[in-house]
Design an enzyme around this catalytic site. Structure first.
Site, PDB file in Angstrom:
ATOM      1  N   ASP A   1       0.493   0.160  13.922  1.00  0.00           N
ATOM      2  CA  ASP A   1       0.931   1.396  14.583  1.00  0.00           C
ATOM      3  C   ASP A   1       1.278   1.179  16.051  1.00  0.00           C
ATOM      4  O   ASP A   1       1.975   1.993  16.655  1.00  0.00           O
ATOM      5  CB  ASP A   1      -0.124   2.495  14.444  1.00  0.00           C
ATOM      6  CG  ASP A   1      -1.498   2.064  14.931  1.00  0.00           C
ATOM      7  OD1 ASP A   1      -1.659   1.798  16.134  1.00  0.00           O
ATOM      8  OD2 ASP A   1      -2.428   2.005  14.108  1.00  0.00           O
TER       9      ASP A   1
ATOM     10  N   ASP B   1      -7.543  -5.011  14.086  1.00  0.00           N
ATOM     11  CA  ASP B   1      -7.464  -3.567  13.867  1.00  0.00           C
ATOM     12  C   ASP B   1      -7.093  -3.352  12.408  1.00  0.00           C
ATOM     13  O   ASP B   1      -5.925  -3.198  12.063  1.00  0.00           O
ATOM     14  CB  ASP B   1      -6.421  -2.963  14.807  1.00  0.00           C
ATOM     15  CG  ASP B   1      -6.219  -1.478  14.578  1.00  0.00           C
ATOM     16  OD1 ASP B   1      -7.065  -0.857  13.908  1.00  0.00           O
ATOM     17  OD2 ASP B   1      -5.206  -0.937  15.064  1.00  0.00           O
TER      18      ASP B   1
ATOM     19  N   GLN C   1       0.824  -1.206   0.000  1.00  0.00           N
ATOM     20  CA  GLN C   1       0.000   0.000   0.000  1.00  0.00           C
ATOM     21  C   GLN C   1       0.860   1.258   0.000  1.00  0.00           C
ATOM     22  O   GLN C   1       2.062   1.213   0.291  1.00  0.00           O
ATOM     23  CB  GLN C   1      -0.926   0.002   1.217  1.00  0.00           C
ATOM     24  CG  GLN C   1      -0.194  -0.138   2.540  1.00  0.00           C
ATOM     25  CD  GLN C   1      -1.075  -0.690   3.646  1.00  0.00           C
ATOM     26  OE1 GLN C   1      -2.294  -0.579   3.623  1.00  0.00           O
ATOM     27  NE2 GLN C   1      -0.451  -1.305   4.652  1.00  0.00           N
TER      28      GLN C   1
ATOM     29  N   ASP D   1       0.652 -12.946   7.224  1.00  0.00           N
ATOM     30  CA  ASP D   1      -0.798 -13.005   7.071  1.00  0.00           C
ATOM     31  C   ASP D   1      -1.425 -13.566   8.347  1.00  0.00           C
ATOM     32  O   ASP D   1      -1.101 -14.672   8.772  1.00  0.00           O
ATOM     33  CB  ASP D   1      -1.118 -13.893   5.873  1.00  0.00           C
ATOM     34  CG  ASP D   1      -2.606 -14.035   5.608  1.00  0.00           C
ATOM     35  OD1 ASP D   1      -3.409 -13.419   6.329  1.00  0.00           O
ATOM     36  OD2 ASP D   1      -2.965 -14.767   4.672  1.00  0.00           O
TER      37      ASP D   1
ATOM     38  N   ASP E   1      -9.930  -0.180   5.945  1.00  0.00           N
ATOM     39  CA  ASP E   1     -11.236  -0.423   5.321  1.00  0.00           C
ATOM     40  C   ASP E   1     -11.186  -1.599   4.342  1.00  0.00           C
ATOM     41  O   ASP E   1     -10.104  -1.987   3.882  1.00  0.00           O
ATOM     42  CB  ASP E   1     -11.709   0.847   4.614  1.00  0.00           C
ATOM     43  CG  ASP E   1     -11.965   1.977   5.579  1.00  0.00           C
ATOM     44  OD1 ASP E   1     -12.749   1.768   6.525  1.00  0.00           O
ATOM     45  OD2 ASP E   1     -11.383   3.067   5.413  1.00  0.00           O
TER      46      ASP E   1
END
Length: 304
Positions: free
Chosen positions: A106, A175, A51, A157, A178
């Site tokens: 995070d 967590d 990403q 994964d 989207d």
């Protein structure tokens, strides 16, 4: 092109939505609206294997982590999400000892789990090491969760890890971002089945559950599909200004009977610990499950 790139095609460039000193968040899942933050300084920007990763210093919200153009964390309001997604399932469990986090690179959820003395082992599976690295550098108040000696990190994964670890965890917290790109599988029934298999009897899962104002078309089918597997499926929410429509929910599901479900905490923080929390409280835990009438009907049906 690698197989990874074929599976997760290149998304937008985060810098393309920084214009005239402002970051503008627009998304396919909240068409017709946008969230803008004033940018003081770009701290990091690159594309990982999965990403687009952008971190910037804002004028009023501290440092901001953005993945594929979508805000994940701001230092100003992150606590309302991190505290609720962690403490709702943990305080609903009488004695959580082993906890798994899927995503959450995070480190904020780890930080909150570490406040529970009963927890003996905290495992995190984050597929994108890039998220961990930028968080440790630019979001230290969240990433300090990695410093707890009970934490074990797996860059892999989460579904594969759970397949290899059955009947292992008291609480599983997902967590995720989207349901677009690499996170899309985390909103599908097979993933919830994998979590169920990895839970111990009496265990609880708590997952990022999208927005009541925008996504009941995603939430209701998922709740319906997993209700055949889990003993109880409930929905709670929190407020957070920099998420779409200022709100995000949690799907909370149990493996095994609970007289009051997860709505009523069976433990509560000490007075000293409660003073360190900015959002969660025992009262708010119960209140988070009280849904607006339209949302209750849309998710659970007219009989609710």
């Amino acid at each position: 092109m690698s197989n990874q790139e074929e599976e997760f095609p290149q998304g937008l460039n985060g810098m393309d939505i920084v214009k005239d000193g402002w970051f503008h968040e627009r998304g396919e899942l909240w068409k017709g609206q946008a969230m803008s933050l004033e940018v003081k300084n770009i701290l990091a920007h690159y594309r990982s294997d999965y990403q687009d990763i952008l971190v910037f210093e804002s004028t009023n919200h501290g440092n901001v982590l953005v993945l594929d153009g979508v805000i994940q964390v701001t230092e100003r309001d992150e606590f309302s999400y991190q505290e609720m997604i962690a403490h709702i399932p943990l305080y609903a469990h009488p004695n959580p000892k082993k906890v798994l986090v899927i995503g959450g690179g995070d480190g904020g959820v780890l930080r909150e789990i570490a406040k529970h003395e009963s927890v003996e082992e905290i495992v995190i599976c984050e597929i994108d090491k890039g998220v961990i690295d930028v968080s440790k550098k630019y979001l230290p108040t969240l990433a300090k969760g990695y410093d707890d000696p009970r934490v074990t990190v797996h860059v892999m994964d989460g579904a594969k890890f759970m397949e290899e670890n059955q009947d292992s965890f008291d609480v599983i917290i997902t967590d995720s971002s989207d349901p677009i790109g690499p996170a899309s599988v985390l909103f599908e029934t097979p993933f919830y089945n994998a979590m169920h298999a990895s839970l111990r009897e009496g265990g609880i899962v708590c997952t990022q559950g999208e927005c009541l104002w925008l996504h009941v078309d995603i939430i209701r089918p998922l709740v319906n599909s997993i209700s055949t597997k889990y003993t109880q499926v409930e929905y709670a929410y929190t407020t957070i200004p920099t998420y779409p429509s200022g709100q995000i929910g949690f799907i909370v599901a149990s493996k095994g009977e609970r007289e009051a479900g997860c709505k009523v905490p069976v433990r509560k923080p000490s007075k000293e610990l409660q003073k360190t929390m900015k959002y969660y409280s025992t009262e708010l835990h119960a209140a988070a499950f009280v849904l607006p009438a339209f949302a209750k009907r849309a998710i659970f049906g007219d009989d609710e």
